[in-house]
Motif scaffolding. Sequence first.
Motif, PDB file in Angstrom:
ATOM      1  N   ASN A  65       3.212  19.481   7.508  1.00  0.00           N
ATOM      2  CA  ASN A  65       4.481  20.061   7.026  1.00  0.00           C
ATOM      3  C   ASN A  65       5.574  20.023   8.090  1.00  0.00           C
ATOM      4  O   ASN A  65       6.343  20.974   8.268  1.00  0.00           O
TER       5      ASN A  65
ATOM      6  N   CYS B 270      12.737  28.738  13.094  1.00  0.00           N
ATOM      7  CA  CYS B 270      12.251  27.415  12.665  1.00  0.00           C
ATOM      8  C   CYS B 270      12.765  27.119  11.262  1.00  0.00           C
ATOM      9  O   CYS B 270      12.998  28.046  10.482  1.00  0.00           O
ATOM     10  N   LYS B 271      12.915  25.826  10.953  1.00  0.00           N
ATOM     11  CA  LYS B 271      13.367  25.443   9.608  1.00  0.00           C
ATOM     12  C   LYS B 271      12.280  25.703   8.582  1.00  0.00           C
ATOM     13  O   LYS B 271      12.524  26.145   7.490  1.00  0.00           O
ATOM     14  N   GLN B 272      11.053  25.346   8.933  1.00  0.00           N
ATOM     15  CA  GLN B 272       9.932  25.550   8.021  1.00  0.00           C
ATOM     16  C   GLN B 272       8.661  25.732   8.837  1.00  0.00           C
ATOM     17  O   GLN B 272       8.653  25.473  10.042  1.00  0.00           O
ATOM     18  N   LYS B 273       7.612  26.176   8.142  1.00  0.00           N
ATOM     19  CA  LYS B 273       6.378  26.543   8.859  1.00  0.00           C
ATOM     20  C   LYS B 273       5.415  25.360   8.893  1.00  0.00           C
ATOM     21  O   LYS B 273       4.999  24.880   7.833  1.00  0.00           O
ATOM     22  N   CYS B 274       5.076  24.908  10.065  1.00  0.00           N
ATOM     23  CA  CYS B 274       4.083  23.836  10.178  1.00  0.00           C
ATOM     24  C   CYS B 274       2.695  24.426   9.896  1.00  0.00           C
ATOM     25  O   CYS B 274       2.425  25.561  10.303  1.00  0.00           O
ATOM     26  N   SER B 275       1.848  23.655   9.246  1.00  0.00           N
ATOM     27  CA  SER B 275       0.594  24.215   8.718  1.00  0.00           C
ATOM     28  C   SER B 275      -0.396  24.677   9.795  1.00  0.00           C
ATOM     29  O   SER B 275      -1.276  25.473   9.523  1.00  0.00           O
TER      30      SER B 275
ATOM     31  N   THR C 220      11.545  31.775   9.577  1.00  0.00           N
ATOM     32  CA  THR C 220      12.335  30.741   8.888  1.00  0.00           C
ATOM     33  C   THR C 220      13.514  31.381   8.136  1.00  0.00           C
ATOM     34  O   THR C 220      14.292  30.690   7.504  1.00  0.00           O
ATOM     35  N   THR C 221      13.638  32.704   8.216  1.00  0.00           N
ATOM     36  CA  THR C 221      14.730  33.389   7.497  1.00  0.00           C
ATOM     37  C   THR C 221      15.598  34.145   8.495  1.00  0.00           C
ATOM     38  O   THR C 221      15.738  35.356   8.424  1.00  0.00           O
TER      39      THR C 221
ATOM     40  N   ALA D 182       9.127  18.893   9.630  1.00  0.00           N
ATOM     41  CA  ALA D 182      10.420  18.783   8.942  1.00  0.00           C
ATOM     42  C   ALA D 182      11.068  17.412   9.146  1.00  0.00           C
ATOM     43  O   ALA D 182      12.132  17.151   8.602  1.00  0.00           O
TER      44      ALA D 182
END
Length: 374
Positions: free
Chosen positions: A131, A11-16, A24-25, A133
Amino acid sequence: MAGIYIHIPFCKQKCSYCDFHFSTTFHSYRERMIQAMVNELVVRKETLSDTPINTIYFGGGTPSLLNENELKTIIETIYSHFLVNDSAEITLEANPDDIDAEKVEMWARSGVNRLSIGLQSFNPSVMQWMNRAHTVEQSKTCIPIAQQGGIKNISIDLIYGLPDLTIEEWEQEVDTALQLGVQHISAYCLTIEEKTTLASWVKSKKINAPSDEHQALQFELLQQKLKKAGFEHYEISNFGLPNYYSKHNSSYWKGDAYLGIGPSAHSFDGKYRSWNIANNTVYMKGIEAEEPAYDFELLTLENRFNELLLVGLRTQWGVDLQQLSYILPLSTEFHSTLTNFILKGWITQSETRIRLTDEGKSWADKIAEDLFVL
Ligand code: SF4
């Protein structure tokens, strides 16, 4: 018939609010991960060797982050080792910020014929605390891009019962969704999952947890509006235009076998349920060492009884009491609980089949739990 599920743990970023398995890494090891999945497919091909594959589903995580080479490699591996039906449904979950004309063309070229798009909301303040993206604008423009690119079967995801989202705001969300001209809508009730950012906000009282009644009201409104627009409510969280039900998810609910590939993916062969380790490094190392890290359980009669109830009651097909009684005899206590739900107007019975009423659908899991054998 059987299905194959591929879990893309990127995933690009973590949704809350999200507690799915993803990282994400992943950039340094994405190639290694795809290779591990390919190897897992080959090693486990025997589990579905003589069963036609009706559906392939790329879920996650964010499968729309895959490039053409990665996607093709996985699809080609499936086609060379399994008996895939000519008319197989091939779904890819996509996030709006990954959708452009070039990518849609690439997906269609690779064989994808259904998109499941994670819109979640059109409300800018909701998108911000979630959160996500992508922007509201991207949520709206991605659908015509996908349609123009030739994808004729599009599903969108929405979330309702959000903290502080009024009934009027939710109605606006549903109206906006209906204007997009999609064939399928999955609408999930927000649950506050442990260890998520959202759970910590609720704990520290930064955000108020929505009440069950608030969520039930929004669910009722959703049912009314989607039905009026011609959608069939075939599973608690799923609405489809005629002939556009998700074949992949429907086969889970009907108890068909499926093979889950990738970290955290679950599989079922009719008797055993297994699940891969939800850790990317341990998953890849296990596959490379030919010692895959997974757990499994043999379903007991009680498990099978409860699962048939839980899953069946969530669908428009309901549960056949006769089928249930083949697993375990129906007790006096079961019959009296069932009668109470019928009197309350939450369940209807026609011959041996029981189904939830529209009102009962708001309490589906609670009803099933009260009917469980322990
Ligand atoms: S994009 Fe999807 S899987 Fe990834 S964190 Fe957000 S909700 Fe979870």
